[in-house]
Design a protein around this motif. Structure first.
Motif, PDB file in Angstrom:
ATOM      1  N   UNK A 106       5.714  -3.371  -6.424  1.00 52.08           N
ATOM      2  CA  UNK A 106       5.714  -3.970  -5.090  1.00 52.08           C
ATOM      3  C   UNK A 106       5.992  -2.907  -4.032  1.00 52.08           C
ATOM      4  N   UNK A 107       6.991  -2.068  -4.279  1.00 50.85           N
ATOM      5  CA  UNK A 107       7.325  -1.016  -3.317  1.00 50.85           C
ATOM      6  C   UNK A 107       6.205  -0.003  -3.156  1.00 50.85           C
ATOM      7  N   UNK A 108       5.508   0.314  -4.248  1.00 53.66           N
ATOM      8  CA  UNK A 108       4.376   1.219  -4.160  1.00 53.66           C
ATOM      9  C   UNK A 108       3.266   0.604  -3.305  1.00 53.66           C
ATOM     10  N   UNK A 111       4.232   0.679   0.335  1.00 52.53           N
ATOM     11  CA  UNK A 111       4.112   2.027   0.885  1.00 52.53           C
ATOM     12  C   UNK A 111       2.669   2.332   1.262  1.00 52.53           C
ATOM     13  N   UNK A 112       1.720   1.935   0.418  1.00 49.81           N
ATOM     14  CA  UNK A 112       0.307   2.152   0.721  1.00 49.81           C
ATOM     15  C   UNK A 112      -0.131   1.312   1.920  1.00 49.81           C
ATOM     16  N   UNK A 113       0.369   0.092   2.005  1.00 52.22           N
ATOM     17  CA  UNK A 113       0.041  -0.781   3.140  1.00 52.22           C
ATOM     18  C   UNK A 113       0.597  -0.226   4.443  1.00 52.22           C
ATOM     19  N   UNK A 134       8.208  -3.142  10.499  1.00 52.10           N
ATOM     20  CA  UNK A 134       9.579  -3.591  10.237  1.00 52.10           C
ATOM     21  C   UNK A 134       9.783  -4.096   8.806  1.00 52.10           C
ATOM     22  N   UNK A 135       8.760  -3.925   7.972  1.00 52.47           N
ATOM     23  CA  UNK A 135       8.861  -4.371   6.583  1.00 52.47           C
ATOM     24  C   UNK A 135       9.666  -3.354   5.781  1.00 52.47           C
ATOM     25  N   UNK A 136      10.666  -3.823   5.062  1.00 53.09           N
ATOM     26  CA  UNK A 136      11.499  -2.948   4.245  1.00 53.09           C
ATOM     27  C   UNK A 136      11.113  -3.057   2.775  1.00 53.09           C
TER      28      UNK A 136
END
Length: 357
Positions: A106-108, A111-113, A134-136
């Motif tokens: 999900x974090x990967x 990061x691409x998004x 603002x997405x963490x």
């Protein structure tokens, strides 16, 4: 039905960033088309990395199309981004019933998004602002599963079982011909000293399984008692190894490797037996797993993998030194946060502390 975006090879104009402004005037304002332009003009990573990025961006585009019915740039809002995270965290695999995507995946994807949204916003602003700004990242539940580290007794039992290989390992499986174990011959392709050295290398250094198969003979430094290996990410790391571990490697070199080296002419430290018909002589990770599992079975150790030896080394160094930097130096962690995890107390240890009064 909306017009489908043109293919990348239909985009005309010089291959430079200034032509994006010209191209952007002529294509439908669909994110799917922006993706194609993004990869043509902005992305410069390897082909493998680009496939991964495309896959992650497509996950979002498919979600967006199903959620709002289109992939227009104007429909991508901060709220949609937040809903997408919740979707990825809640979506289950139809076959297993488990989460479809783990926290790291999900974090990967996020990061691409973020990179993609920032780039699009630079060339054509989103009305409600950059949708990923603002997405963490989601918190990863557990960086290291140190509960699965080898215990001291398991380490002892595994090394004892490895030592026994040179005595009783690899005996012929033909029990009709050899009914008495004491006279059974060893299989020609069995490498007891090699397998013993592999187990010692894992336990007495904390290196990863893939590092073991990447080791070359020239990587062994007998004087400084260290093993140098090319790790993931293309970084060379040097592991210190105990005297016992180094002796196990020396025994293998003196008793088995030379005969196999004559056939393979491969620089790998650990070689396949010369009786092996296929391959180039370098062992594969699967072979290391098989050696490990066989030793675990002999030692009566259950539920532990080669990576459990890595965790055990981290715990051992913390217990002996209390120094996180020492763990980082031995295991080669880029991020010290991973090394700090070994200072955590396990559930079994906490139970012992509570009851030991």
């Amino acid at each position: 039905m909306q017009n489908q975006p043109k293919k990348t090879n239909q985009i005309t104009g010089p291959n430079n960033i200034h032509s994006i402004e010209v191209v952007a005037k002529d294509f439908p304002d669909l994110l799917s088309f922006w993706v194609e332009v993004y990869f043509r003009y902005e992305v410069t990573t390897s082909e493998r990395s680009q496939k991964e990025q495309r896959r992650d961006l497509n996950i979002f585009l498919q979600y967006m199309d199903g959620e709002v019915g289109n992939t227009f740039r104007s429909s991508w809002t901060p709220r949609l981004s937040a809903d997408f995270i919740r979707y990825m965290q809640a979506e289950l695999n139809a076959d297993s019933g488990k989460r479809r995507w783990g926290d790291r995946v999900i974090n990967r994807t996020l990061a691409h998004l973020k990179s993609f949204a920032r780039w699009v916003h630079k060339w054509r602003s989103f009305e409600l602002g950059e949708p990923m700004a603002k997405i963490r990242m989601v918190p990863v539940a557990s960086l290291l599963d140190i509960e699965k580290a080898l215990t001291k007794s398991e380490r002892r039992d595994l090394l004892d079982a490895a030592d026994l290989l040179v005595v009783s390992g690899g005996l012929s499986r033909n029990r009709r011909l050899y009914k008495n174990d004491s006279i059974r011959e060893k299989r020609k392709g069995y490498r007891a000293f090699r397998n013993r050295a592999i187990v010692y290398s894992l336990i007495e250094t904390g290196m990863r399984r893939t590092a073991v198969v990447k080791l070359n003979l020239d990587d062994v430094d007998f004087e400084n008692r260290s093993l140098k290996v090319l790790e993931k990410g293309g970084i060379t790391h040097s592991y210190k190894i105990s005297r016992e571990g180094l002796q196990a490697i020396r025994d293998y070199l003196e008793r088995e490797r030379e005969g196999d080296s004559e056939k393979w002419q491969n620089p790998a430290l650990f070689l396949s037996a010369r009786t092996t018909a296929h391959g180039d002589g370098r062992l594969q990770s699967k072979a290391v797993n098989e050696v490990w599992n066989q030793i675990c079975e002999k030692a009566g150790v259950k539920g532990k993998t080669p990576h459990s030896a890595r965790h055990a080394m981290g715990r051992h160094i913390i217990e002996k030194t209390g120094n996180v930097a020492a763990v980082q130096r031995q295991l080669g962690h880029k991020n010290p946060v991973y090394s700090m995890q070994y200072s955590r107390i396990t559930a079994a240890e906490l139970d012992q502390v509570i009851n030991d009064r």
